[in-house]
Design a protein around this motif. Sequence first.
Motif, PDB file in Angstrom:
ATOM      1  N   UNK A  70       0.611  -1.230   0.310  1.00 51.72           N
ATOM      2  CA  UNK A  70       0.360   0.139  -0.430  1.00 51.72           C
ATOM      3  C   UNK A  70       1.200   1.267   0.292  1.00 51.72           C
ATOM      4  N   UNK A  71       1.617   2.001   1.453  1.00 48.49           N
ATOM      5  CA  UNK A  71       2.823   2.361   0.815  1.00 48.49           C
ATOM      6  C   UNK A  71       3.946   2.532  -0.086  1.00 48.49           C
ATOM      7  N   UNK A  74       4.138   5.442  -2.506  1.00 47.74           N
ATOM      8  CA  UNK A  74       4.576   5.930  -2.734  1.00 47.74           C
ATOM      9  C   UNK A  74       5.844   6.090  -2.828  1.00 47.74           C
ATOM     10  N   UNK A  77       7.744   8.808  -5.877  1.00 48.31           N
ATOM     11  CA  UNK A  77       6.392   9.328  -6.838  1.00 48.31           C
ATOM     12  C   UNK A  77       5.813  10.698  -6.008  1.00 48.31           C
ATOM     13  N   UNK A  78       6.862  11.407  -4.982  1.00 50.19           N
ATOM     14  CA  UNK A  78       6.932  12.719  -4.141  1.00 50.19           C
ATOM     15  C   UNK A  78       8.185  13.199  -4.134  1.00 50.19           C
ATOM     16  N   UNK A  84      12.572   8.065   1.146  1.00 51.70           N
ATOM     17  CA  UNK A  84      12.518   7.459   2.531  1.00 51.70           C
ATOM     18  C   UNK A  84      13.234   5.874   2.070  1.00 51.70           C
ATOM     19  N   UNK A  90      11.039  -2.116   1.948  1.00 46.28           N
ATOM     20  CA  UNK A  90       9.692  -3.095   2.667  1.00 46.28           C
ATOM     21  C   UNK A  90       9.547  -3.628   0.621  1.00 46.28           C
TER      22      UNK A  90
ATOM     23  N   UNK B 167      -3.273   8.236  -2.455  1.00 44.04           N
ATOM     24  CA  UNK B 167      -1.811   8.222  -1.661  1.00 44.04           C
ATOM     25  C   UNK B 167      -0.674   8.879  -2.789  1.00 44.04           C
ATOM     26  N   UNK B 168      -0.169   9.249  -3.799  1.00 47.35           N
ATOM     27  CA  UNK B 168       0.659  10.118  -4.227  1.00 47.35           C
ATOM     28  C   UNK B 168      -0.205  11.514  -4.848  1.00 47.35           C
ATOM     29  N   UNK B 171       1.219  12.736  -1.225  1.00 47.38           N
ATOM     30  CA  UNK B 171       1.472  12.392  -1.210  1.00 47.38           C
ATOM     31  C   UNK B 171       1.874  12.012   0.608  1.00 47.38           C
ATOM     32  N   UNK B 172       1.161  11.500   1.217  1.00 43.94           N
ATOM     33  CA  UNK B 172       0.948  10.763   2.746  1.00 43.94           C
ATOM     34  C   UNK B 172       0.982  11.926   4.083  1.00 43.94           C
ATOM     35  N   UNK B 173       0.374  13.268   3.154  1.00 46.27           N
ATOM     36  CA  UNK B 173       0.367  14.344   4.164  1.00 46.27           C
ATOM     37  C   UNK B 173      -1.591  14.323   5.105  1.00 46.27           C
ATOM     38  N   UNK B 177      -6.087   8.232   4.543  1.00 49.21           N
ATOM     39  CA  UNK B 177      -5.883   8.724   2.631  1.00 49.21           C
ATOM     40  C   UNK B 177      -7.554   7.826   2.246  1.00 49.21           C
ATOM     41  N   UNK B 250       4.318  12.052   9.287  1.00 41.75           N
ATOM     42  CA  UNK B 250       3.705  12.020   7.373  1.00 41.75           C
ATOM     43  C   UNK B 250       3.581  10.182   7.198  1.00 41.75           C
ATOM     44  N   UNK B 251       2.458  10.180   6.730  1.00 44.60           N
ATOM     45  CA  UNK B 251       2.646   8.497   5.929  1.00 44.60           C
ATOM     46  C   UNK B 251       3.987   7.462   5.398  1.00 44.60           C
ATOM     47  N   UNK B 252       4.398   7.109   6.098  1.00 41.23           N
ATOM     48  CA  UNK B 252       3.841   5.919   6.866  1.00 41.23           C
ATOM     49  C   UNK B 252       4.709   5.651   8.504  1.00 41.23           C
ATOM     50  N   UNK B 349       5.563  19.222   9.077  1.00 41.04           N
ATOM     51  CA  UNK B 349       6.433  19.134   7.825  1.00 41.04           C
ATOM     52  C   UNK B 349       6.511  20.171   7.816  1.00 41.04           C
TER      53      UNK B 349
END
Lengths: 127, 412
Positions: A70-71, A74, A77-78, A84, A90, B167-168, B171-173, B177, B250-252, B349
């Motif tokens: 899932x995560x 990311x 893509x950011x 990270x 993972x 999610x994209x 960006x996890x903020x 989600x 921030x995720x995760x 952040x």
Amino acid sequence: MKHKDFVLHLIGEAAHFMLDSDPMRMVISLHQEEDGLHLAILDDTRRGEAELQRIRTDLNNARRPELAGYYGSMAGSDVLGSARLNLIGWQIKHADVSATDSGTRIDLWLGGDRFNPAAFSIPEGTD
Amino acid sequence: MIWILILAAGVSGILIGGRSAVTGFLSLQYHPARLLQDFAASVGVGGALLNAGLVAALGLGLVHLAGIQLSGPTLAAVFTMFGFGLFGKTPLNAAPIIAGVAVAARLADRRFGEYILIALFGTALGPIVSLVAAELVPGGIGLATLAAILAGLATGVVLPAVAIAMLRLHQGYSLYNVGLTSGMVAVFVAAGVRAAHPDLPPVGVWDPAGTPVLEGAVVITSVVLVLAGMVLGGHGTLRRTYGLLAFDGRLPSDFCDLASVDAALVNMGAMGIASWAVVRGLAAPMNAAVAGAVFTVIGFAAFGKHPRNSWPVVAGVILTAIVFGKPLTDPGVILAALFVTTLAPVAGQFGPVVGILAGAAHLLLVLQTGAWHAGMTLYNNGFAAGLVATMVVAIVEWYQANVSQRDRRFTR
């Protein structure tokens, strides 16, 4: 190329990490085998042993399928914030991190259960 | 310990409600679940607690069955399921969605464990299942149940694809989600339903008095979590908990991994007590929806939220309500003041000023978004916050690339 989108995301996140240290040189090398692939990223940034160990820890973290599937998407893509490496960790089989004469080398090994990095066909000492 | 807390909630429900707790629980399975439902007001607090305990047990059982370790994200999911079991989720409306996500995992040749968080959080769309079962399909309980199960399955199948795309975007903020995900899905579903049923009536039950039982449950759970963390960690727990405040969230951000399990437990309890204090301070009722929000905050305090990154966004909501003259006990305001902590990573952040602005934008938006999806997703705040986070990320990203680093930009 198998899993092109997956590989692109991993390359993106790894490159993001290397570029955070503002290198003058960065090389990305990809070798594909039947059951897996090897991604090598090199730069000219010298890092201390403590930082190398931190990178190793992030890339060789515990198996977390609930986060990987899932995560992990990311990865690459950011662009806000720092890279990270745990997002990569993972999703891969194994990572080697080493200091080279001029900087740092990260080797990422990806593949299925049958994939054996030790039997990989890259000649030793290839930088 | 989490099993004990869930069991305690379910048993308490039966002890408080007796036989009516069981009948109340059964009636909830065919009860409308669109926002905003207060199951404690509808069937009694006993039935609501029993329902919430069983919904959480379903989530925790699946985590164990899938062989996934109980840590920050899974704790967040189980506490969220318990909280929303008080005002919208039921085992019957959750199960088909979970099954749909399992089908999607099979289609993608992935293990269910890889999508389990999407499945558990995705039960936010349970009201779609309940809508079909209890409001839309005539012709008897059998046909309605079959149609509801099919609707839930279809909803679950699309969730992973949308969740990963959302999610994209931010960006996890935004920590919720699946809130943005389920909001997107619900907007389309609501459009379809309204096309066939233009006169779809709004539903809403808000208990302005609250109940001491739920307030007790919040306080006891928080204190137990703090004590469990202190006992588990011993000397040094407070130092580790203080160290946890350095994370942006921030995720995760699994605090069980990044800090330690004991620090995560103490943080969960501390956030529970802080949330209870906010509810008390605003003189808001501790009803099922508010208690559900507090339990969600407690869960996510193992997965991104802590006092340092949460206070700015909460302050943003409260200040904006005051500026616009909205009563602080208004359901929309009090729920926003708790659920806005999904934007904690923005403050973590980018600092407290951006956090306060994000909180302000959240309140203004969330008061409108419920109408967009006709209450068909329970995570209305998660939907609005996801949109806010996407906006913040877009602006900051543009600023960094074009203004703050313009001297480093290459030109042709």
